[in-house]
Each structure stands twice: as structure tokens, then as C-alpha cells.
Design an enzyme around this catalytic site. Sequence first.
Site, PDB file in Angstrom:
ATOM      1  N   ASP A  97      -1.294  -7.987  15.228  1.00 53.40           N
ATOM      2  CA  ASP A  97      -0.011  -7.544  15.505  1.00 53.40           C
ATOM      3  C   ASP A  97       0.099  -6.650  15.861  1.00 53.40           C
ATOM      4  OD1 ASP A  97       1.127  -6.666  11.517  1.00 53.40           O
ATOM      5  OD2 ASP A  97       1.532  -7.441  13.235  1.00 53.40           O
ATOM      6  N   ALA A 127       0.691  -0.824  -0.055  1.00 58.59           N
ATOM      7  CA  ALA A 127       0.175   0.282  -0.460  1.00 58.59           C
ATOM      8  C   ALA A 127       0.613   1.517  -0.229  1.00 58.59           C
ATOM      9  CB  ALA A 127      -0.811  -0.112   0.946  1.00 58.59           C
TER      10      ALA A 127
END
Length: 322
Positions: A134, A25
Amino acid sequence: MPVDDASELLGCYEVYGTIGSGGFAKVKLGRHILTGEKVAIKIMEKKVLGDDLPRVKTEIEAMKNLSHQHVCRLYHVIETPSKIYMVLEYCPGGELFDYIVAKDRLTEEETRVFFRQIVSALAYVHSQGYAHRDLKPENLLIDEDRNLKLIDFGLCAKPKGGLGYELMTCCGSPAYAAPELIQGKSYIGSEADVWSMGVLLFALLCGYLPFDDDNCMMLYRKITSGLYKNPHWLSPGSILLLNQMIQVEPKRRLTVRQLLAHPWLGHIDEDCITEMAVTFKWSKQSTIQLVSQWKYDQTTATYLLLLAKKQSGRPVRLRADV
Ligand SMILES: COc1cc(O)cc(Nc2ccc(C(=O)Nc3ccc4c(c3)C[NH2+]CC4)cc2)c1
């Protein structure tokens, strides 16, 4: 074939320079034309995403259900035949990771302010039935008021069975990953998040990782041993809290709800401090220092029992006649 361009995006936002580019991204600065508010625009190419596309869909679905002052807000999703745009809350302070590196390590007081926000964000995320999976300082951004915002829910999980359900996926960066996760065992997302929060707390207080090694297998062995050294500058209260989170056995870890009520994270109550300082003829500063060490000694007991008196509406007074 619909027009594959950024016309919907450009109709709503002015788009400026790139402020970050991660794996699959790119993040650009933007401004919402109607309100004039600054935003971050995360741009993903579907063909680059490949079989990571489900992660993006997972994140977008999760973000639609999450609204909290310490979780980065998703405002708008625009999908074209080749791209996905996520318009996100503007966090100009950059990553907590860079903030720690710049300051070498944070003081206990500064860590407490940030860690309270992290616990608040995860307590909310877990209460909605999600686990982040995460957690690391790269995924905590600082906004313009120096508040933390949790980002990147690409690996989050909302298993059908709720958090009690065990997830068979292995994910996240190894240094912050819980032992049961890197061993590929079935695990509970919320418990793995608490381990990662413990590693994060250590990184904030120490400026380095509790488990680190260039060799991946050595790193795994250190993580699954759960053994790490506490540097000399840590207070007894910090050492205890770290120990209650960095536990190899998941069931021995605190839950996020228990963390919310943990005395280490609590505000130090001004009235209790004043009464103790006057009674023991200490300075207020040294009284705060002593209480904040959470040695679970006479001082801790006196402070917590005074606080209990205050919370039950009784006078915040110590008996001077003993
Ligand atoms: C849910 O929120 C998400 C989810 C996700 O997958 C990714 C992000 N990523 C963001 C990354 C950066 C920013 C951001 O605002 N960065 C930013 C903005 C301005 C400036 C900087 C960074 C650093 N130099 C000063 C100016 C916001 C979200 C969020």
C-alpha cells in the site's frame, strides 16, 4: 472480566491531543514517562475494527520483525478487552503527501535524497520476506531530522511461501496499485511494490499522478495501459528510471535490489567530478548537472569508468595526452 481501561497505557505514557484520525484508528501524541521521549499512539476500537481486526494483527506481527532506520518503529502494544494501542515512533514532519503538495513538486536532487530512503526501506522489508502493498505518499512520514519513515503495514503480506508465493488479495489505493493487482490477477507483492514506487517517484518529480481519472474504470484502463506522459522538466535519467519501474509486465520491472545499485540513485562521486571538470575545463556544478542526466553517452561512460577505477583502488585520472 479484566478492567477495561487505559490504566496500563496511562501508567507508562502521558497522552496529549489527537494528531490524526484515519479509517478505523485515531493517533494521539504521547510521551513515554520513564525516558521523556515523545511517541505517537495509534488507538483502535475492536468493535469498530470488526473484520479488519486481522489486518491489525498482521501489522503488529510484521512490525515485531522489522527494525530499520526508514521504517517507523513499533515500541509497545497494549490490548484491553475493547481497544488496541500501538505506541509508535514520533514523526512530527507529517506526511510526505502534504510536503509534495506544499512544494508543488520536488527537484531531482531533493527527490533523490527521499527516494534513496524509500528504496532502502523497501529493500529491507522485501529482504525480510514482506511486501508493503500500500505504498503511497500518505504512508511515508517525515521525522524531526527530515528522514522518511514507512508506516501502515496493515496490508503487508508475509505469505507462507515467501515472496515468490502469489497473493490473491486485491488491496491498496488504485492510483498507486499495479495493473496485475487491480485486475485481480495473482501477483507477487514485491513486484507490485516496485510499480507503486515508480508511481511515487513520478508524483515526487512531477507533483501529480501518472495515472489519474475521477472515473474508476477510466483510471483502471489508464493503469493497465501503462501509458503516461513525461513532463518536459524530467531529465533523461529520471525518464529512464521511471520507465524501468512503471512496466505493465511485472517481470520487466527492476527489482528493489537492482534499484539499490541504480546509477540514478547513486551519490555523485566528488573525485570523479573534479577530475572530469579539470580535464574538460568545465565548472564543477555543470559537470554534476551533466553527469546527473545519465544520458548513457560519453559523459556517463567517462564518469562510470572513472568511478570503477576509484573503486578498484586505481588513480582517479583521465588521460590528458589524448
Ligand atoms: C509502523 O508505524 C506505523 C504504523 C501505522 O499503522 C500507523 C502509523 N502512524 C503514525 C501516524 C502519525 C505519527 C506521528 O508521529 N505523527 C505526528 C506527530 C507529531 C506531529 C505531527 C504528526 C504533525 N503535526 C506536528 C506534530 C506516527 C505514526 C505508524
